[in-house]
Design an enzyme around this catalytic site. Structure first.
Site: not given
Ligand code: SAH
Length: 476
Positions: A185, A357, A406, A433
């Protein structure tokens, strides 16, 4: 050449011939137009190919189908570098030169902003491409299965019994019990393949059983690897139950692959593959690895979340920090903060960082990461961002100067976009994303914000996935 079927009515099982592929749509599907109707295409075709298509859906305005035959190949095509290309669900865009992949991603961000968001925006800044276009992932998960996917050539003649074969590799898309046996891979640095192939050779020699997901039996289940830019290597072998074979296997692995810095195993007697509710046990080493973004260090345990492409993760955070335009005086909110990596990354340029989060374990990691990096001006809160970020919360932690958001692929909840409009921070940096849901959310935010900057970042070369960063400025 003109397609031989005029596709205007709602008919099923239609085969279109000689269809020129003209572009890419969302989710990596290719695109053709037949008599004004848009046809979304699966089946590994690229713009410039001329193909025959069997339609699976045929609506009034659009249709969807699979390319059954490629009549002529696009001059854009290049030779895929992986022996597993075509079967593996991994690097599906290898047949396109990297420059071309980036151009399509850039175009798609622009299309979404225009067509979904109906937004006005300045010219996009050039997509930030990856220097490492192969071996860029720090995390990979391989699956053991006693049902290898057999290619047409491997299939026995009619009437003969289908041979049972073990496989250690990746699930075949849409076939939940079939695994493609992977030799090499290209997604991760060595010793990834060495670890995988050493375990496979040992398992075959000692006749260790591979899991059967339908029957819920067999011993070897998953292999989760982390190979970090720091040189640290973590392997977590997931097996169905405790067994005396474990010692022989794990000791052999350590002997053959001295680069492993920590080795764990996890017992998973459950029906599903997730290890989130299980307790990995340390066999060797400290039980975690460390990854670096600039001079910040992040501890990654077997269950921690971390950006899977360290190099481009750093690039993405740099764009985010630049867009945030911090001077040291700002209160910055980091929504959907995961393990706090963006907040920590921008903390030196901010007065204060407030992270939110959903997952409590991620917030525990965020606090630990902040403390380990001497970041004293960041606070992290666990819970649903819609519940946490209310008026009392903003009053308690201060009016935001910059909100960084994010969200996951689904984008932001409408309640949150409504809240952001109410809070009206001077600047919002939206990291996404999924540019389609991002465009939808930006349309809602356009009531009070203008788009100042847009820059896509390519986190996942040879796949259709796109990350996009947008800077919003409050209008008044
Ligand atoms: N900013 C971080 C992670 C982004 S991924 C980085 O760069 O690493 C998106 C994140 O949103 C995930 O960790 C997920 O657990 C969180 N998430 C999803 N739904 C959510 C919600 N309703 N409230 C708070 N966090 C949430």
């Amino acid at each position: 050449m003109k397609p031989s079927y005029l596709c205007t009515r709602e008919e099923k099982n239609v085969v279109l011939e000689n269809v020129p592929v003209t572009g890419y749509a969302a989710e990596g599907k290719a695109l053709a137009r037949v008599d004004g109707k848009v046809v979304f295409l699966e089946g590994g075709v690229v713009p410039g190919d001329v193909v025959d298509v069997r339609l699976s859906k045929n609506k009034k305005d659009w249709a969807e189908g699979k390319a059954t035959h490629i009549r002529s190949y696009s001059p854009q095509r290049t030779e895929p570098f992986c022996e597993h290309f075509g079967l593996c669900g991994g690097c599906k865009w290898q047949m396109l030169p990297y420059e071309q992949q980036m151009a399509y991603k850039q175009q798609q961000v622009e299309d979404h902003l225009r067509r979904i968001g109906h937004l006005s925006f300045p010219p996009l800044e050039p997509i930030l491409g990856a220097e490492h276009t192969r071996r860029y992932r720090n995390k990979l998960e391989f699956t053991f299965s006693n049902k290898a996917y057999l290619t047409d050539a491997e299939m026995p003649a009619k009437g003969e019994e289908i041979p049972r074969r073990n496989a250690l590799g990746f699930h075949i898309p849409r076939l939940f019990d079939k695994v493609l046996d992977i030799n090499t891979c290209h997604l991760m640095e060595e010793p990834a393949n060495l670890i995988k192939n050493t375990i496979r050779a040992y398992a075959e020699k000692h006749d260790l059983s591979y899991y059967d997901i339908r029957q819920q039996q067999g011993w070897l289940r998953n292999l989760v690897l982390r190979v970090c830019s720091t040189g640290e290597v973590m392997a977590n072998l997931v097996v169905h139950h405790e067994d005396e074979a474990l010692k022989g296997l794990l000791d052999h692995l350590l002997e053959q692959v001295p680069a492993i810095t920590t080795l764990l195993y996890t017992i998973n007697p459950k029906k599903n593959d997730t290890i989130f509710d299980l307790e990995p046990k340390i066999w060797f080493g400290k039980g975690y690895v460390e990854e670096k973004l600039e001079d910040f260090t992040f501890k990654i345990g077997p269950k921690s979340f971390f950006q899977t492409n360290t190099y481009q993760g750093e690039a993405l955070y740099k764009v985010t920090r630049e867009f945030a335009g911090l001077t040291g005086k700002e209160t910055v909110y980091d929504l959907y903060c995961g393990t706090g990596s963006i907040g920590i990354f921008v903390s030196r340029q901010a007065k204060k960082v407030v992270g939110i989060e959903l997952i409590k374990e991620a917030i525990d990691d965020a606090k630990e990461n902040a403390a380990a990096n001497g970041v004293a001006n960041a606070e992290f809160f666990a819970g649903d961002v819609i519940d946490i970020a209310d008026d009392a919360f903003f009053a308690a932690h201060g009016a935001p100067d910059v909100i960084i958001t994010d969200p996951p692929r689904a984008g932001m909840h409408e309640k949150l976009t409504a809240k952001l409009l109410e809070v009206a921070a001077p600047r919002i940096v939206y990291v996404s994303c999924n540019p389609a849901t991002q465009a939808r959310d930006l349309a809602l935010l356009s009531e009070k914000y203008t788009i100042e900057r847009v820059r896509p970042v390519d986190m996942f070369p040879h796949t259709h996935h796109i990350e996009n960063v947008v800077l919003l400025q409050r209008k008044y």
